[in-house]
Write an enzyme that holds these catalytic residues in place. Structure first.
Site, PDB file in Angstrom:
ATOM      1  N   ARG A  90       0.865  -1.170   0.000  1.00  0.00           N
ATOM      2  CA  ARG A  90       0.000   0.000   0.000  1.00  0.00           C
ATOM      3  C   ARG A  90       0.903   1.220   0.000  1.00  0.00           C
ATOM      4  O   ARG A  90       2.124   1.127   0.069  1.00  0.00           O
ATOM      5  CB  ARG A  90      -0.962   0.009   1.194  1.00  0.00           C
ATOM      6  CG  ARG A  90      -2.314  -0.679   0.897  1.00  0.00           C
ATOM      7  CD  ARG A  90      -3.516   0.102   1.392  1.00  0.00           C
ATOM      8  NE  ARG A  90      -3.492   1.507   1.039  1.00  0.00           N
ATOM      9  CZ  ARG A  90      -4.025   2.470   1.800  1.00  0.00           C
ATOM     10  NH1 ARG A  90      -4.602   2.170   2.952  1.00  0.00           N
ATOM     11  NH2 ARG A  90      -3.976   3.728   1.417  1.00  0.00           N
ATOM     12  N   ASP A 123      -2.032  -1.130   9.108  1.00  0.00           N
ATOM     13  CA  ASP A 123      -1.110  -0.110   8.613  1.00  0.00           C
ATOM     14  C   ASP A 123       0.321  -0.301   9.095  1.00  0.00           C
ATOM     15  O   ASP A 123       1.267  -0.121   8.336  1.00  0.00           O
ATOM     16  CB  ASP A 123      -1.580   1.290   9.041  1.00  0.00           C
ATOM     17  CG  ASP A 123      -2.760   1.781   8.224  1.00  0.00           C
ATOM     18  OD1 ASP A 123      -2.954   1.273   7.104  1.00  0.00           O
ATOM     19  OD2 ASP A 123      -3.481   2.667   8.708  1.00  0.00           O
ATOM     20  N   GLU A 250       0.284  13.537   5.840  1.00  0.00           N
ATOM     21  CA  GLU A 250       0.517  12.966   4.509  1.00  0.00           C
ATOM     22  C   GLU A 250       0.602  14.038   3.425  1.00  0.00           C
ATOM     23  O   GLU A 250      -0.113  14.011   2.422  1.00  0.00           O
ATOM     24  CB  GLU A 250      -0.584  11.951   4.188  1.00  0.00           C
ATOM     25  CG  GLU A 250      -0.592  10.783   5.164  1.00  0.00           C
ATOM     26  CD  GLU A 250      -1.753   9.834   4.982  1.00  0.00           C
ATOM     27  OE1 GLU A 250      -1.630   8.675   5.377  1.00  0.00           O
ATOM     28  OE2 GLU A 250      -2.805  10.267   4.454  1.00  0.00           O
ATOM     29  N   ARG A 265      -3.437  16.545   4.128  1.00  0.00           N
ATOM     30  CA  ARG A 265      -4.698  15.939   4.568  1.00  0.00           C
ATOM     31  C   ARG A 265      -5.049  16.457   5.955  1.00  0.00           C
ATOM     32  O   ARG A 265      -4.241  16.389   6.863  1.00  0.00           O
ATOM     33  CB  ARG A 265      -4.544  14.419   4.591  1.00  0.00           C
ATOM     34  CG  ARG A 265      -5.622  13.643   5.349  1.00  0.00           C
ATOM     35  CD  ARG A 265      -5.296  12.157   5.321  1.00  0.00           C
ATOM     36  NE  ARG A 265      -6.228  11.349   6.113  1.00  0.00           N
ATOM     37  CZ  ARG A 265      -6.222  10.013   6.135  1.00  0.00           C
ATOM     38  NH1 ARG A 265      -5.330   9.354   5.415  1.00  0.00           N
ATOM     39  NH2 ARG A 265      -7.105   9.345   6.881  1.00  0.00           N
ATOM     40  N   ASP A 266      -6.255  16.987   6.105  1.00  0.00           N
ATOM     41  CA  ASP A 266      -6.788  17.337   7.425  1.00  0.00           C
ATOM     42  C   ASP A 266      -7.678  16.187   7.870  1.00  0.00           C
ATOM     43  O   ASP A 266      -8.781  16.011   7.361  1.00  0.00           O
ATOM     44  CB  ASP A 266      -7.576  18.646   7.351  1.00  0.00           C
ATOM     45  CG  ASP A 266      -8.134  19.091   8.706  1.00  0.00           C
ATOM     46  OD1 ASP A 266      -8.402  18.214   9.556  1.00  0.00           O
ATOM     47  OD2 ASP A 266      -8.317  20.302   8.907  1.00  0.00           O
ATOM     48  N   ASP A 296     -11.045  16.788  -0.292  1.00  0.00           N
ATOM     49  CA  ASP A 296     -10.821  15.644   0.593  1.00  0.00           C
ATOM     50  C   ASP A 296     -11.935  14.608   0.421  1.00  0.00           C
ATOM     51  O   ASP A 296     -12.876  14.799  -0.348  1.00  0.00           O
ATOM     52  CB  ASP A 296     -10.739  16.124   2.049  1.00  0.00           C
ATOM     53  CG  ASP A 296      -9.957  15.179   2.950  1.00  0.00           C
ATOM     54  OD1 ASP A 296      -9.539  14.103   2.479  1.00  0.00           O
ATOM     55  OD2 ASP A 296      -9.768  15.518   4.133  1.00  0.00           O
ATOM     56  N   ARG A 340     -13.789   5.995  -1.228  1.00  0.00           N
ATOM     57  CA  ARG A 340     -12.569   6.122  -2.021  1.00  0.00           C
ATOM     58  C   ARG A 340     -12.763   5.430  -3.370  1.00  0.00           C
ATOM     59  O   ARG A 340     -12.187   4.377  -3.651  1.00  0.00           O
ATOM     60  CB  ARG A 340     -11.384   5.536  -1.257  1.00  0.00           C
ATOM     61  CG  ARG A 340     -11.061   6.311   0.016  1.00  0.00           C
ATOM     62  CD  ARG A 340      -9.936   5.661   0.800  1.00  0.00           C
ATOM     63  NE  ARG A 340      -9.592   6.470   1.978  1.00  0.00           N
ATOM     64  CZ  ARG A 340      -8.637   6.158   2.844  1.00  0.00           C
ATOM     65  NH1 ARG A 340      -7.923   5.043   2.672  1.00  0.00           N
ATOM     66  NH2 ARG A 340      -8.381   6.939   3.875  1.00  0.00           N
ATOM     67  N   TYR A 374      -5.398   6.577  -2.084  1.00  0.00           N
ATOM     68  CA  TYR A 374      -4.492   7.707  -1.911  1.00  0.00           C
ATOM     69  C   TYR A 374      -4.093   8.260  -3.282  1.00  0.00           C
ATOM     70  O   TYR A 374      -4.129   7.567  -4.297  1.00  0.00           O
ATOM     71  CB  TYR A 374      -3.226   7.270  -1.175  1.00  0.00           C
ATOM     72  CG  TYR A 374      -3.345   7.182   0.331  1.00  0.00           C
ATOM     73  CD1 TYR A 374      -4.577   7.109   0.968  1.00  0.00           C
ATOM     74  CD2 TYR A 374      -2.203   7.150   1.127  1.00  0.00           C
ATOM     75  CE1 TYR A 374      -4.670   7.027   2.344  1.00  0.00           C
ATOM     76  CE2 TYR A 374      -2.282   7.061   2.509  1.00  0.00           C
ATOM     77  CZ  TYR A 374      -3.512   7.004   3.114  1.00  0.00           C
ATOM     78  OH  TYR A 374      -3.597   6.927   4.477  1.00  0.00           O
TER      79      TYR A 374
END
Length: 441
Positions: A90, A123, A250, A265-266, A296, A340, A374
């Site tokens: 990833r 992750d 990120e 990114r928030d 976003d 996503r 992403y």
């Protein structure tokens, strides 16, 4: 007489033997002389090649003017991985030197369609490593280069060598290991003891210095953010951002006219993206992209934007990017506002500074019916392209497997595009793998 004839023949034979010996000696001398001369010639050529191959990526040019985005690469790694030896990965990203572009990725220490792919939705684990392969190729044990042990990472090239940043360790005390030309050169310890993390895309290099942004602290509240300046793999300066009510994770960073712009990114409370721009002395400015075209995910429907965080649907998020052109901005985003899936590029000619939701160009990249993930920026320097400007590019991760699909694994393939000032086309370039795999049944 017969005796006289035999004597003449003997003398002639002796002379021929002497001549043959002289010929062999001369030939041997010439060969030995040539061998003695080969090494300095070879060394000279080798040193010359190294000198040509090492440059400084200045980063002083402006971004190239563009009208759209041309497809640059597609690795099809999930499709290939149903039968071939392909890593479970990833967080892929792309970075280019003055000679080549490479895909970097975080492996799970496992191959697709194998038992060790089970549970790879996680992750952070000690098995995750940063590796790289030539852009457009499926990442496999046969074409990939180990870079660092990492569950969060960045990498970039200054014109001389690759800099890699790999973060690994426990959540309450992780350490970033910096490598330059493959050798450990420095480390950065977690300063808030709360999941030290970095870009998951390329760092940015200007005039021999490279820059990155790191976060330490809550993912759903005020955290701490630092900019680091590195030279030959060693930290030479760092600055902590004074950014109350901001949330940076990120970041996607790129050089533009000798300065660095990062779009991030928030994950706390913004459905638009925060940015930070800074010069080589780390003097910085901060803000949010003002456009009512929100970047976003999740996010509300487009409407009236804000130059601060847009709160509706502001919690959580996804890594993304944008490119600033004066008051205008190219915004990359998922097509779906709440999952996503899909991807599109939108040109808002005043979106960096104005809050309306009007735009003039939209280019389709992935259909809303296909998974994305992403995304991030990378650039191609003039030293690579021969242009007189910095070419903007981006990649999109196409996530497959858990948690949305019925598999035991999570992985992804990637596509990339570069900005051009010529004709382009809207289409969909999805991952395309047929799931589940044999291991999932």
């Amino acid at each position: 007489t017969i005796g006289s004839i035999c004597m003449v023949i003997g003398i002639v034979s002796l002379m021929l033997q002497i001549g043959n010996m002289i010929s062999i000696w001369v030939s041997h001398s010439i060969q030995t002389g040539n061998q003695n001369q080969v090494e300095p010639i070879s060394n000279t050529n080798f040193l010359t090649e190294k000198a040509v191959a090492s440059v400084t990526l200045a980063g002083n040019s402006s971004l190239c003017p563009i009208r759209g985005w041309a497809v640059h690469s597609k690795d099809n790694s999930i499709r290939i991985g149903s039968k071939g030896d392909v890593f479970v990965i990833r967080e892929p990203f792309i970075s280019c030197s003055h000679l080549e572009c490479r895909t970097f990725f975080l492996t799970q220490g496992a191959l697709l369609n194998d038992k060790h792919s089970n549970g790879t939705v996680k992750d952070r684990s000690p098995h995750r490593t940063l590796m790289s392969c030539p852009v457009g190729e499926a990442p496999s044990p046969y074409n990939s280069r180990f870079e660092s042990v990492a569950w969060s990472a960045s990498a970039c090239h200054d014109g001389t060598s690759w800099l890699t940043i790999g973060i690994s360790g426990p959540d309450n005390g992780a350490v970033a290991v910096l490598k330059y030309n493959g050798m450990i050169t420095d480390t950065i310890k977690s300063w808030r003891n709360n999941i030290l993390r970095t870009q998951e895309s390329e760092c940015a290099c200007v005039n021999g210095s490279c820059f990155t942004v790191m976060t330490d602290g809550p993912s759903n509240g005020q955290a701490s953010y630092k900019i680091f300046k590195m030279e030959k793999g060693k930290v030479v300066k760092s600055v902590e951002l004074d950014a109350p009510n901001y949330h940076y994770e990120e970041c996607s960073c790129y050089p533009d006219a000798g300065e660095i712009t990062c779009v991030c990114r928030d994950n706390w409370h913004g459905s638009n993206r925060p940015w930070v721009s800074f010069n080589q002395n780390l003097e910085y400015q901060i803000g949010y992209i003002c456009s009512g075209v929100f970047g976003d995910n999740p996010r509300p429907n487009d409407g009236t934007g804000s130059c601060g965080p847009v709160s509706p649907n502001g919690a959580y998020g996804v890594k993304g990017f944008s490119f600033k052109y004066g008051n205008g901005v190219w915004i990359g985003r998922t097509k779906s506002p709440n999952s996503r899936s899909g991807f599109e590029m939108i040109w808002d000619p005043n979106g960096w500074t104005e809050t309306d939701s009007s735009f003039s160009v939209k280019q389709d990249i992935v259909a809303i019916t296909d998974w994305s993930g992403y995304s991030g920026s990378f650039v191609q320097h003039p030293e690579l392209t021969g242009l007189d400007c910095i070419r903007p590019c981006f990649w999109v991760e196409l996530i497959r497997g858990r948690p949305k699909e019925s598999t035991i694994w999570t992985s992804g393939s990637s596509i990339s595009f570069c900005g051009v000032n010529s004709d382009t086309v809207s289409w969909s370039w999805p991952d395309g793998a047929e799931l589940p795999f044999t291991i999932d049944k």
